[in-house]
Scaffold this motif. Structure first.
Motif, PDB file in Angstrom:
ATOM      1  N   ILE A 266       0.957  -1.212  -0.295  1.00 23.12           N
ATOM      2  CA  ILE A 266      -0.139   0.045  -0.059  1.00 23.12           C
ATOM      3  C   ILE A 266       0.923   1.251   0.071  1.00 23.12           C
ATOM      4  O   ILE A 266       0.714   2.229  -0.688  1.00 23.12           O
ATOM      5  CB  ILE A 266      -0.788   0.208   1.274  1.00 23.12           C
ATOM      6  CG1 ILE A 266      -1.984  -1.023   1.083  1.00 23.12           C
ATOM      7  CG2 ILE A 266      -1.757   1.213   1.310  1.00 23.12           C
ATOM      8  CD1 ILE A 266      -2.809  -1.355   2.312  1.00 23.12           C
ATOM      9  N   ALA A 267       1.877   1.164   0.717  1.00 20.91           N
ATOM     10  CA  ALA A 267       2.777   2.249   0.728  1.00 20.91           C
ATOM     11  C   ALA A 267       3.472   2.616  -0.678  1.00 20.91           C
ATOM     12  O   ALA A 267       3.376   3.935  -1.280  1.00 20.91           O
ATOM     13  CB  ALA A 267       4.109   2.174   1.769  1.00 20.91           C
ATOM     14  N   LYS A 268       3.874   1.564  -1.468  1.00 25.15           N
ATOM     15  CA  LYS A 268       4.479   1.531  -2.666  1.00 25.15           C
ATOM     16  C   LYS A 268       3.160   2.228  -3.661  1.00 25.15           C
ATOM     17  O   LYS A 268       3.575   3.281  -4.387  1.00 25.15           O
ATOM     18  CB  LYS A 268       4.517   0.193  -3.311  1.00 25.15           C
ATOM     19  CG  LYS A 268       5.905  -0.303  -2.573  1.00 25.15           C
ATOM     20  CD  LYS A 268       7.287   0.218  -3.073  1.00 25.15           C
ATOM     21  CE  LYS A 268       8.268  -0.482  -2.695  1.00 25.15           C
ATOM     22  NZ  LYS A 268       9.528   0.133  -3.325  1.00 25.15           N
ATOM     23  N   VAL A 269       1.946   1.986  -3.534  1.00 20.34           N
ATOM     24  CA  VAL A 269       0.936   2.463  -4.383  1.00 20.34           C
ATOM     25  C   VAL A 269       0.715   4.121  -3.902  1.00 20.34           C
ATOM     26  O   VAL A 269       0.406   4.726  -4.737  1.00 20.34           O
ATOM     27  CB  VAL A 269      -0.616   1.721  -4.225  1.00 20.34           C
ATOM     28  CG1 VAL A 269      -1.830   2.546  -4.766  1.00 20.34           C
ATOM     29  CG2 VAL A 269      -0.338   0.325  -4.429  1.00 20.34           C
ATOM     30  N   GLU A 270       0.982   4.417  -2.796  1.00 22.46           N
ATOM     31  CA  GLU A 270       0.774   5.713  -2.235  1.00 22.46           C
ATOM     32  C   GLU A 270       2.058   6.669  -2.868  1.00 22.46           C
ATOM     33  O   GLU A 270       1.722   7.674  -2.913  1.00 22.46           O
ATOM     34  CB  GLU A 270       0.353   5.759  -0.721  1.00 22.46           C
ATOM     35  CG  GLU A 270      -0.826   5.191  -0.126  1.00 22.46           C
ATOM     36  CD  GLU A 270      -0.978   5.140   1.244  1.00 22.46           C
ATOM     37  OE1 GLU A 270      -0.023   5.608   1.917  1.00 22.46           O
ATOM     38  OE2 GLU A 270      -2.004   4.991   1.826  1.00 22.46           O
ATOM     39  N   SER A 271       2.879   5.988  -2.882  1.00 24.88           N
ATOM     40  CA  SER A 271       3.965   6.610  -3.333  1.00 24.88           C
ATOM     41  C   SER A 271       3.926   6.877  -5.123  1.00 24.88           C
ATOM     42  O   SER A 271       4.833   7.577  -5.635  1.00 24.88           O
ATOM     43  CB  SER A 271       5.378   6.230  -3.171  1.00 24.88           C
ATOM     44  OG  SER A 271       5.533   4.875  -3.793  1.00 24.88           O
ATOM     45  N   GLY A 272       2.979   6.245  -5.698  1.00 27.11           N
ATOM     46  CA  GLY A 272       2.741   6.560  -7.155  1.00 27.11           C
ATOM     47  C   GLY A 272       2.968   5.117  -7.973  1.00 27.11           C
ATOM     48  O   GLY A 272       2.823   5.266  -9.226  1.00 27.11           O
ATOM     49  N   LEU A 273       3.406   4.033  -7.052  1.00 26.18           N
ATOM     50  CA  LEU A 273       3.681   2.717  -8.054  1.00 26.18           C
ATOM     51  C   LEU A 273       2.375   2.198  -8.368  1.00 26.18           C
ATOM     52  O   LEU A 273       1.317   2.105  -7.609  1.00 26.18           O
ATOM     53  CB  LEU A 273       4.590   1.903  -7.391  1.00 26.18           C
ATOM     54  CG  LEU A 273       5.141   0.675  -8.124  1.00 26.18           C
ATOM     55  CD1 LEU A 273       6.260   1.361  -8.901  1.00 26.18           C
ATOM     56  CD2 LEU A 273       5.697  -0.092  -7.130  1.00 26.18           C
ATOM     57  N   PRO A 274       2.015   1.551  -9.452  1.00 31.20           N
ATOM     58  CA  PRO A 274       0.896   0.814  -9.831  1.00 31.20           C
ATOM     59  C   PRO A 274       0.508  -0.189  -8.847  1.00 31.20           C
ATOM     60  O   PRO A 274       1.709  -0.712  -8.777  1.00 31.20           O
ATOM     61  CB  PRO A 274       0.960   0.452 -11.417  1.00 31.20           C
ATOM     62  CG  PRO A 274       2.067   1.507 -11.992  1.00 31.20           C
ATOM     63  CD  PRO A 274       2.870   1.644 -10.779  1.00 31.20           C
ATOM     64  N   ALA A 275      -0.522  -0.693  -8.742  1.00 30.59           N
ATOM     65  CA  ALA A 275      -0.840  -1.612  -7.767  1.00 30.59           C
ATOM     66  C   ALA A 275      -0.209  -2.973  -8.253  1.00 30.59           C
ATOM     67  O   ALA A 275       0.282  -3.712  -7.483  1.00 30.59           O
ATOM     68  CB  ALA A 275      -2.449  -1.765  -7.788  1.00 30.59           C
ATOM     69  N   ASP A 276      -0.119  -3.312  -9.472  1.00 29.93           N
ATOM     70  CA  ASP A 276       0.279  -4.496  -9.882  1.00 29.93           C
ATOM     71  C   ASP A 276       1.885  -4.657  -9.682  1.00 29.93           C
ATOM     72  O   ASP A 276       2.216  -5.610  -9.320  1.00 29.93           O
ATOM     73  CB  ASP A 276      -0.004  -5.082 -11.459  1.00 29.93           C
ATOM     74  CG  ASP A 276       0.441  -3.880 -12.457  1.00 29.93           C
ATOM     75  OD1 ASP A 276       0.519  -2.603 -11.783  1.00 29.93           O
ATOM     76  OD2 ASP A 276       0.500  -4.246 -13.431  1.00 29.93           O
TER      77      ASP A 276
END
Length: 346
Positions: A266-276
């Motif tokens: 979730i932290a990766k997604v919040e930093s702008g990385l696509p969910a996949d």
């Protein structure tokens, strides 16, 4: 003396003739038995040798306190040092061991197995404070230790695990060292006899075919039910996991690892990385079978609720290590609270 950390491996291989007795204690009974055999075999290779191996119980020592000293003083008819294995040791035999250690010789090595002893335990304090004795705590394998056990066990059969297979094994084994070893040896025999066709590599298909319906699968069901907020399923699969002998601490740690992975993704997604791509960055990788559920849970959880859930699990694990705490009930209550947090909105 207290043996832990980097000293442990070398001590187990060679405790030395100046060590008269070793106490193994903790909640992980499978690991206690494994280490007891390793220690005993540093003295006697054949543990079924009746002339050099004696088995006693804590109750027997309570009933006849001189028994331990008498057995340790006996000389082997076939020569060599003897091993005395004491099961169900407790604070009730502290005085017996104190008397033994005062006059212990190098004729025998005593290996005592106990349950979970608190730091104030008189037996534990005796062994930790003695120059000619050692105390070793035995707890559930950490993620790093478990992966080492998996690699070492499969390696003895000339096998390695694929990334998906390692992910499944590391996420579902580890609650009991003997169960872990047995499952891995069964898997190695299966894969070595053909498996999926590649005898040098254990695949996820091999794992699922061999142990997919075992306690490992039950643990996965617990993890995804708790993190998915499915309280009804959680109640059922948790009872099944307990019935298969999975320890409450092992279950808590499996859920903890899963929530940590969710927190990371979730932290990766919040930093702008696509969910996949966030999902693909998790190591060890999420097994393909569970990827849809994991992605759904990424949308379901928030970071603040994950942090509170992880804190709750940590507190419960500490409670489970306390003498007298109802570990199974505490684990059940905590996972139900985790499931309720998963269903929270806003």
């Amino acid at each position: 003396m207290k043996i832990s950390g980097s000293r442990l491996a070398s001590f187990l291989r060679q405790p030395g003739p100046d060590i008269a007795a070793v106490l193994l204690f903790g909640p992980e009974q499978g690991l206690i038995r494994e280490r007891a055999e390793i220690l005993a075999k540093t003295v006697v290779e054949d543990l079924s040798d009746p002339f050099r191996v004696v088995e006693l119980s804590g109750q027997a020592l309570k009933a006849a306190p001189p028994l331990l000293g008498d057995e340790a003083a006996q000389l082997s008819m076939t020569g060599g040092r003897r091993v005395i294995r004491v099961s169900e040791a407790s604070d009730g035999v502290s005085v017996v061991f104190a008397t033994f250690l005062e006059a212990a010789s190098d004729q025998a090595l005593v290996v005592a197995e106990a349950g979970n002893l608190a730091p104030r335990s008189s037996l534990r304090k005796l062994f930790e404070g003695s120059k000619n004795a050692a105390a070793i705590g035995c707890y559930e394998d950490s993620a790093k230790d478990l992966q080492s056990v998996i690699r070492e066990t499969l390696g003895r059969f000339g096998l390695t695990a694929s990334a998906d297979a390692m992910s499944f094994l590391a996420g579902n084994l580890g609650a009991n060292r003997l169960v872990t070893r047995n499952e891995l040896e069964k898997l190695a025999l299966y894969a070595g006899n053909g498996g999926s066709g590649d005898t040098a590599k254990v695949s996820l298909e091999d794992v699922m075919a061999c142990i997919g319906d075992s306690a490992a699968m039950s643990l996965d069901l617990v993890v995804y039910a708790a993190a998915g907020g499915d309280t009804q399923t959680l109640d059922q699969v948790l009872d099944k996991a307990f019935g298969e002998g999975t320890s409450p601490i092992g279950i808590l740690r499996a859920v903890q690892r899963h929530l940590q992975n969710l927190h990371f993704a979730i932290a990766k997604v919040e930093s702008g990385l696509p969910a996949d791509k966030a999902l693909a960055s998790i190591r060890p990788p999420v097994i393909f079978k569970f990827k849809p559920q994991f992605q759904s849970q990424m949308r379901q959880w928030r970071q603040d609720r994950l942090a509170k859930a992880l804190e709750l699990i940590t507190e419960t694990e500490m409670d489970c290590k306390s003498t007298g705490f109802p570990a199974a009930a505490g684990c059940h209550r905590t996972l139900m609270r985790v499931a309720q947090a998963a269903r929270a909105r806003g």
